[in-house]
Structure formats: C-alpha cells, structure tokens
Design an enzyme around this catalytic site. Structure first.
Site, short mmCIF file in Angstrom:
data_model
loop_
_atom_site.label_atom_id
_atom_site.label_comp_id
_atom_site.label_asym_id
_atom_site.label_seq_id
_atom_site.Cartn_x
_atom_site.Cartn_y
_atom_site.Cartn_z
N HIS A 297 0.80 -1.07 -0.08
CA HIS A 297 -0.30 0.02 0.28
C HIS A 297 0.67 0.88 0.17
O HIS A 297 0.03 2.07 0.59
CB HIS A 297 -0.81 0.33 1.06
CG HIS A 297 -1.79 -1.10 1.07
ND1 HIS A 297 -2.78 -1.23 1.73
CD2 HIS A 297 -2.71 -1.81 0.07
CE1 HIS A 297 -3.44 -2.30 1.90
NE2 HIS A 297 -3.20 -2.96 0.49
N CYS B 84 2.63 15.15 -12.83
CA CYS B 84 4.55 14.75 -13.84
C CYS B 84 4.77 14.13 -12.56
O CYS B 84 5.66 13.30 -13.78
CB CYS B 84 5.15 15.92 -13.36
SG CYS B 84 6.30 16.50 -11.65
N CYS C 97 3.86 20.90 -5.85
CA CYS C 97 5.09 20.55 -6.40
C CYS C 97 5.98 21.43 -7.54
O CYS C 97 5.37 22.55 -7.45
CB CYS C 97 5.01 19.25 -7.57
SG CYS C 97 6.14 18.53 -8.57
N SER D 88 -5.81 -8.48 9.95
CA SER D 88 -6.83 -9.09 9.95
C SER D 88 -7.57 -9.36 8.75
O SER D 88 -8.59 -10.31 8.51
CB SER D 88 -8.44 -8.47 10.63
OG SER D 88 -8.33 -7.02 10.32
N LEU E 17 2.03 -9.44 18.63
CA LEU E 17 2.94 -10.36 18.06
C LEU E 17 4.34 -10.19 18.69
O LEU E 17 5.38 -10.95 17.84
CB LEU E 17 2.85 -9.11 16.71
CG LEU E 17 1.41 -9.29 15.71
CD1 LEU E 17 1.86 -10.74 14.58
CD2 LEU E 17 0.52 -10.03 16.41
ZN LIG Z 1 4.72 17.98 -10.38
#
Ligand SMILES: [Zn+2]
Length: 301
Positions: A136, A147, A197, A240, A282
């Site tokens: 994930h 981009c 960005c 689970s 665990l």
């Molecule tokens: Zn970008």
C-alpha cells in the site's frame, strides 16, 4: 495438502504460545525456510501506531479518506494534508518493535525469503529488513499527481513548516490515525497553507500510499503473487485480512497448496485457510519464535 495438523488456535495466551502445539507448528514451518511474510497493522501497534480494526481499532470513529475524495475534491485534499502535517511527527517518531526486529533477524538467517507489508509506516525497513514490498505504498514520500515526481516526506515537511509557521493541532488534536493524520477543527483547517509540487511548479501532491477505493499498481501485485507462489509457507503477521488487497494472497497460497500460518490477535478472514493460527501478541510471540528456531540475532532471554 500437507502433513500439518488441523488448525489449532491459542486464545490470547499471555505467554505467547511458546511450547503449545500451535506455536510448535509455527516454529516447524519457519525452521523449514522459504517463508514469505504478509504483515498488517497488528504488527505495528506495539510501536504506538493504531490499528483500524484490531482490539483498539479506530475505524468506528475515523473514516479514512477515499481515493475519489482525495483526487476529486480540493477541500478534502487540503483537509488531508493539514491533518497529515500535524500527525506526521507521531508516525515519524515511531520505532520498530520486537516483532519487526524478529522478522528482520529471520530474514538475515535466511528463513524468510520475502516480506510483503500492508503497512505504510516503513518500520520493517527501519528494523533492517530488506527487499520489503510495500503493498500500500509508504508515508515517507509524496508523489505529484501531475508530473509524477516523488518528494521525500522530510523535504515536503520542511516546505510545509516554512509555509505554516506556528501551525499545530491545538488542544485535543494529538490522537494520530493509522494514516498518520489527526482530527482538526474547521478554523485550524482554514489556516493551513498547502504547498504544491516543486518539480513542475504546481501539481497537487498525494502521499505515495494506496487510499481506500484505490487500486494497487498491477506490477506490484504481480511481484507479491510471485513471492507467494514461490513460498514454502505464507506467514501472516498482525492482519485481520479484512481487505481483499491482502486476503487474495492467502487465497492464492491456499489454492497452490502452500501452508498458511497466521499470528494475530483476534480472528481473521483467512482463518479457514490457515494450517495453524496463533492468537497472541506479535512482539513476544515472534521473539519466542526467533529463539525457538535458534536464529542468530535473538535477544537474550
Ligand atoms: Zn509535479
């Protein structure tokens, strides 16, 4: 499909099951090598990262943002990043626990051949494990939706701090969710300044994680299937298996006659597929396992 005994379950044994039949089958499977680990949120709870669905699950009071909300709704995106900005230091401070360290030691001993994790916290890698497939994604980086440029979270964090001097959670806003975010009041949200960005100069950023409602990239899924199909044992740790994203690997192992061994607190969706199941914490269980199989790197008792 194998000579393993019928599924044996240890109900919440505080001694982590060492010496019991289920634990001995677990140790036997791991000692045989060729183990592929599939880990979930339950492995990181001992590091202080909450589990959506575990015993202290937060799903009831926190609905995770979906991919559709995040990508289509600029306000939702703003809310995500404001919460994430405040919650990130709590994730960033989390350190690997005994469970992560045991998995890394089993890998160094050559018994674990692959690690697939559903966690986005980077704690397997921080414990020294290598070649970890982050099913994930990971919270330690952001990706530009325009981009595709990837920016480390640390760099993004510096830019956000510069754009948001003095911005914080305020009272009561310090309970972090598994996605690394916190609840924030509306006025706090409005005061938050998001940055875009730097590579393309304005593309919206998304954490490099798979949101609810988003599809895991096909090549990544293919890599995981490849690992599972080559495994001698699929060892599920702290999941689970509620979401199909991880559960499908258990189904694939079952279909290929590969024994599935589950260590988790509480029942899982994969229990019917499991050769054996250890219902125990665990960290202590995996530490005991490390000693039982005599792998180097086991902490002294
Ligand atoms: Zn970008």
């Amino acid at each position: 499909m194998s000579a393993l005994p019928d599924a044996a379950v240890l109900p919440g044994d505080p001694g982590a099951g060492a010496g019991t039949a289920a634990f001995e089958v677990l140790a036997e499977r791991v000692r045989a090598g060729g183990v592929v680990v599939l880990s979930g949120a339950g492995l990181s709870t001992e590091s202080g990262i909450p589990d959506y669905r575990g015993p202290s699950g937060s799903l009831r009071r926190h609905t995770p943002m979906t991919y559709q909300e995040f990508t289509r709704d600029p306000l939702a995106r703003h809310r995500y990043w404001a919460r994430s900005y405040v919650g990130w230091p709590l994730i960033d401070r989390a350190r690997p626990n005994d469970g992560h360290r045991a998995v890394a030691a089993l890998q160094r001993a050559g018994l674990v051949g692959g690690i697939v994790t559903q966690n986005v916290d980077g704690l397997h890698q921080a414990s020294g494990a290598t070649g970890v497939v982050e099913l994930h994604g990971g919270l330690d980086r952001a990706v530009c939706q325009a981009c595709g440029a990837v920016e480390p979270r640390a760099s993004l964090g510096s830019r956000l701090r510069a754009a948001n001097p003095g911005f914080g959670a305020g009272p009561g806003g310090t309970e972090v969710n598994p996605d690394g975010d916190v609840e924030l009041a509306d006025d706090a949200l409005a005061a938050f300044v998001m940055v875009d960005c730097v590579t393309c100069g304005g593309g919206p950023l998304k954490p490099d994680v798979v949101f609810f409602g988003e599809t895991v990239p096909r090549d990544r899924v293919g890599r995981c299937f490849g690992l599972v199909e080559a495994a001698r044992t699929l060892l599920v740790l702290g999941s689970s298996l509620t979401v199909m994203s991880g559960y499908r690997f258990v189904l694939r192992a079952r279909d290929r006659g590969i024994p599935v061994v589950i260590v988790n607190q509480g029942p899982t969706r994969g229990d019917a597929c499991a050769a054996v199941r250890v219902d125990a914490p665990l960290g202590p269980t995996l530490t005991a396992l490390l000693r039982r199989v005599g792998a180097p790197g086991a902490a002294p008792s």
